[in-house]
Design a protein around this motif. Structure first.
Motif, short mmCIF file in Angstrom:
data_model
loop_
_atom_site.label_atom_id
_atom_site.label_comp_id
_atom_site.label_asym_id
_atom_site.label_seq_id
_atom_site.Cartn_x
_atom_site.Cartn_y
_atom_site.Cartn_z
N LEU A 41 0.83 -1.21 0.00
CA LEU A 41 0.00 0.00 0.00
C LEU A 41 0.86 1.25 0.00
O LEU A 41 0.55 2.24 -0.68
N PHE A 42 1.95 1.25 0.75
CA PHE A 42 2.83 2.42 0.74
C PHE A 42 3.51 2.57 -0.62
O PHE A 42 3.77 3.69 -1.07
N PHE A 43 3.76 1.45 -1.29
CA PHE A 43 4.28 1.54 -2.66
C PHE A 43 3.25 2.18 -3.58
O PHE A 43 3.57 3.08 -4.38
N SER A 44 1.99 1.74 -3.48
CA SER A 44 0.93 2.35 -4.29
C SER A 44 0.77 3.83 -3.98
O SER A 44 0.54 4.64 -4.88
N CYS A 45 0.91 4.17 -2.71
CA CYS A 45 0.80 5.57 -2.31
C CYS A 45 1.92 6.40 -2.92
O CYS A 45 1.69 7.53 -3.40
N ALA A 46 3.12 5.86 -2.93
CA ALA A 46 4.24 6.58 -3.54
C ALA A 46 4.02 6.79 -5.03
O ALA A 46 4.31 7.87 -5.58
N VAL A 47 3.49 5.76 -5.70
CA VAL A 47 3.18 5.90 -7.13
C VAL A 47 2.11 6.97 -7.35
O VAL A 47 2.21 7.80 -8.26
N ALA A 48 1.07 6.95 -6.50
CA ALA A 48 -0.02 7.92 -6.64
C ALA A 48 0.49 9.35 -6.48
O ALA A 48 0.12 10.25 -7.24
N SER A 97 -3.38 7.25 0.14
CA SER A 97 -2.83 7.90 1.34
C SER A 97 -3.58 7.44 2.58
O SER A 97 -2.98 7.04 3.59
N VAL A 98 -4.90 7.52 2.53
CA VAL A 98 -5.69 7.11 3.68
C VAL A 98 -5.55 5.62 3.94
O VAL A 98 -5.37 5.17 5.08
#
Length: 697
Positions: A41-48, A97-98
């Motif tokens: 999820l933190f990887f997805s957040c960084a991409v976003a 993020s959330v």
């Protein structure tokens, strides 16, 4: 690795985490499951954030990545795609993020739960479905994500499935959302029937060609686009808990608090707002549907705010606050200020997730107590939680000085209120003044119930000490009864979030601050609650608005609502602040200056208090009309139509007639010769009588 590949990996990373944790979580263990899902999820957040940064400051152009065919049936063509534009880029950072912070927060909050791999799998599955929804390039994928988040929310709300109230709440959420989704499906069918396509890139340029199309139904001419827009909005009403279809949202608080923050603060419930803003090309040519959206949104904002005044469960107060804020977003979109609606969605994600997770920190520190009447005096014992929840409260109430600034909610909520006034002043919306008036009233009510929560929870005398002493006395009585071999006293605790015991403690349970793994997400969210407004206001609703949206939101040639909102009269700009301060002052006077006054008001009750406390009696009304009503109708069809008429006159009736006839005929077969001889004699006599009469004729 190019950006396209990075985006694909970021979208599907939560699905990978959900699959591994869901299928193999028991084998690999709790910590690996948590680590994998949270890390992805933190990887997805960084991409976003990378995508959003390049869109906002790097001038990234809109594009669509087509991955694979989805459904191809005749002219109905759908492909699995990832659409990147201003709307999807905004939603990507909101969702990831959330969700990433909720994953991290859950490490501490769910530490005592024995089904953590399943919980984290559900969280990641929900996140993937939301990402599929917000990056959809056509209605089919949008509907896939729409139903996917409905399924995931059902699983998360009913996570503690052994708890009857949680299971009932999950079913209620699922059923109510299906009502809205039925309208959503009809809306998609209507759009396809009108235009022959469901792909947004093909559809939006064609919308104006059918602007004047009407259908005749029951002798009345109906605008086709208004009908399609209204049907699509019904889906949004269910997903975003708008008036009439709102009843599932408060009950959904039966799920774990991280679920409340993820689903009901920043992601699923905002899907309806996102959809309306995405379909702005349709609603710009559907003024009737837009007016309905504005009216329903305004009523929802007022309704939920009034109910929030009387609730005592800390999570339910925040739940009704969510419902009210969603009303703001919808009436903003209804009056044509789609940009302001999306900006409030963006800022709301930070401060509402902060408030929900802060409430979870209070519940955790209070040993799973949720009733604010049993709290008080916690600001010294939970200082960090108190600080961040105060920040969230300032943000949601929109405290700020026009021309100077404030926290996140000040920029977005005031923009919505000013846009409603501008739409009325310019004649763009016939219901703009109604929405403006309701928005002002709701602003005052929001301040009152938000600060009421802070004052009851963190200030005044510590009621939990008295509750603990009473609990301690009950323990002594129970032990005394056990020693004298009498019946034990029941000391069962029905905690809302965890059905744990009191960990061996006796007497008053000392509230405690949450572990750092729960506090770090709160601190990060508080940064967003403070800074998201003044940092991003120029891009969402300010001077760089055209550069930021770049065609993602369509406004007609007569829609200048957002620009005109900057030039409203001074009294309009200051009105929200005045009403907010008034609501805050009333809350302080009732719950601090006149401590105990609120409790006395509640004890007196009265029609108005009971009406609000019982949520305008919607649950009772729906139970009477729909649950009992449909049960009564079902009983009529079952007991009368089916059993008595169909079965009675049909197979059962034929069988009954055969049995009765056979019984009567059976009596004639007595077996006595003189009976048969008598019958033969009657037959001969009848035959002779007939012959004589016939011969005489």
């Amino acid at each position: 690795m190019n950006l396209h590949t990075l985006i694909i990996l970021g979208i599907f990373a939560p699905l990978l985490g959900a699959t591994v944790a869901g299928l193999f979580g028991r084998r690999i263990g709790d910590i690996p499951s948590q680590t994998l899902t949270t890390g992805l999820l933190f990887f997805s957040c960084a991409v976003a954030w990378t995508v959003f940064g390049q869109w906002t400051w790097g001038h990234l152009e809109p594009f669509t990545i087509r991955l694979a065919p989805f459904i191809n049936v005749g002219d109905f063509q759908s492909a699995w795609s990832i659409r990147i534009d201003a709307l999807s880029a905004t939603m990507l950072i909101v969702v990831t993020s959330v969700s990433s912070l909720v994953h991290l927060y859950s490490w501490g909050y769910m530490a005592e739960d024995d089904s953590r791999p399943r919980f984290f799998a559900y969280l990641s599955l929900f996140t993937f479905m939301m990402l599929a929804l917000v990056t959809a390039a056509d209605f089919m994928q949008l509907f896939f994500g729409w139903e996917g988040v409905g399924l995931a929310s059902y699983l998360l709300i009913g996570f503690w499935f052994k708890k009857p109230t949680a299971s009932a709440a999950a079913i209620k959420a699922f059923v109510v959302n299906r009502v809205g989704d039925f309208g959503f499906v009809l809306g998609i069918i209507t759009i396809f029937w009108m235009y022959g396509t469901i792909e947004f890139a093909e559809l939006f340029p064609l919308v104006a060609t059918k602007a004047g199309t009407t259908w005749e139904f029951l002798g009345v001419q109906w605008s086709a686009l208004d009908l399609a827009g209204f049907l699509l909005f019904i889906g949004a009403m269910g997903k975003s808990a708008q008036f009439f279809l709102h009843t599932w949202l408060p009950d959904a608080m039966e799920g774990p608090t991280p679920v409340s923050a993820l689903i009901h603060a920043a992601t699923m419930v905002t899907a309806g707002v996102y959809m309306v803003c995405l379909l702005s090309p349709i609603y710009e040519y559907a003024p009737g549907a837009s007016q309905i959206i504005a009216i329903i949104g305004a009523i929802t904002a007022l309704f939920a705010a009034t109910v929030g005044l009387t609730q005592n469960d800390i999570k339910r107060v925040i739940a009704y606050s969510t419902c009210s804020q969603l009303g703001y977003m919808f009436f903003a979109a209804g009056v044509g200020a789609y940009q302001a609606a999306m900006f409030h969605l963006f800022t709301h994600a930070f401060f509402k997730a902060l408030l929900f997770l802060g409430a979870g920190s209070v519940i955790h520190g209070m040993h799973h107590e949720q009733d604010m009447r049993k709290m008080g005096g916690l600001w010294k014992l939970l200082p960090i939680t108190y600080a961040v929840m105060t920040i969230g409260t300032i943000a949601i109430t929109g405290l700020g000085i026009p021309g100077v600034g404030g926290f996140a909610g000040f920029y977005s909520k005031d923009s919505i209120i000013e846009s409603a006034f501008a739409s009325a002043a310019s004649g763009h919306s016939a219901v703009g003044m109604f929405a403006f008036s309701i928005g002002l009233i709701a602003a005052g009510l929001t301040a009152y119930y938000s600060w009421r929560l802070i004052f009851m929870t963190f200030h005044n005398k510590p009621v939990w000490k008295e509750e603990g002493d009473a609990h301690h006395a009950d323990d002594h009585a129970s032990h005394a009864q056990l020693e004298t071999h009498s019946e034990p006293v029941s000391d069962a605790h029905a905690h809302d979030d965890h059905a744990h015991d009191d960990h061996g403690h006796h007497g008053p349970l000392q509230p405690h601050e949450s572990p750092w793994v729960m506090l770090v997400p709160l601190i990060l969210l508080s940064v967003g609650a403070v800074a998201a407004g003044f940092v991003f206001a120029p891009h969402f609703i300010g001077h760089h608005e055209h550069e930021f949206w770049r065609g993602a939101i369509f406004t007609g040639e007569h829609n200048h609502v957002l620009h005109e909102s900057h030039d409203v009269p001074t009294w309009v700009k200051w009105s929200p602040l005045i009403l907010t301060l008034t609501g805050t002052a009333f809350a302080y006077w009732i719950y601090v200056a006149r401590e105990g006054m609120g409790r006395r008001m509640a004890e007196r009750g009265g029609f108005l208090y009971n009406f609000l406390y019982n949520k305008w009696y919607f649950d009772e009304l729906y139970d009477f009309v729909f649950v009992r009503g449909f049960k009564a109708v079902g009983d009529v069809f079952w007991k009368i139509v089916d059993v008595k008429i169909i079965d009675g006159l049909g197979p059962n009736g034929a069988a009954w007639a055969s049995l009765k006839s056979a019984a009567r005929l059976g009596k004639l077969q007595s077996g006595f010769v003189y009976h048969y001889a008598f019958v033969m004699l009657l037959g001969v006599a009848g035959l002779l009588t007939f012959a004589i009469l016939a011969w005489g004729a």
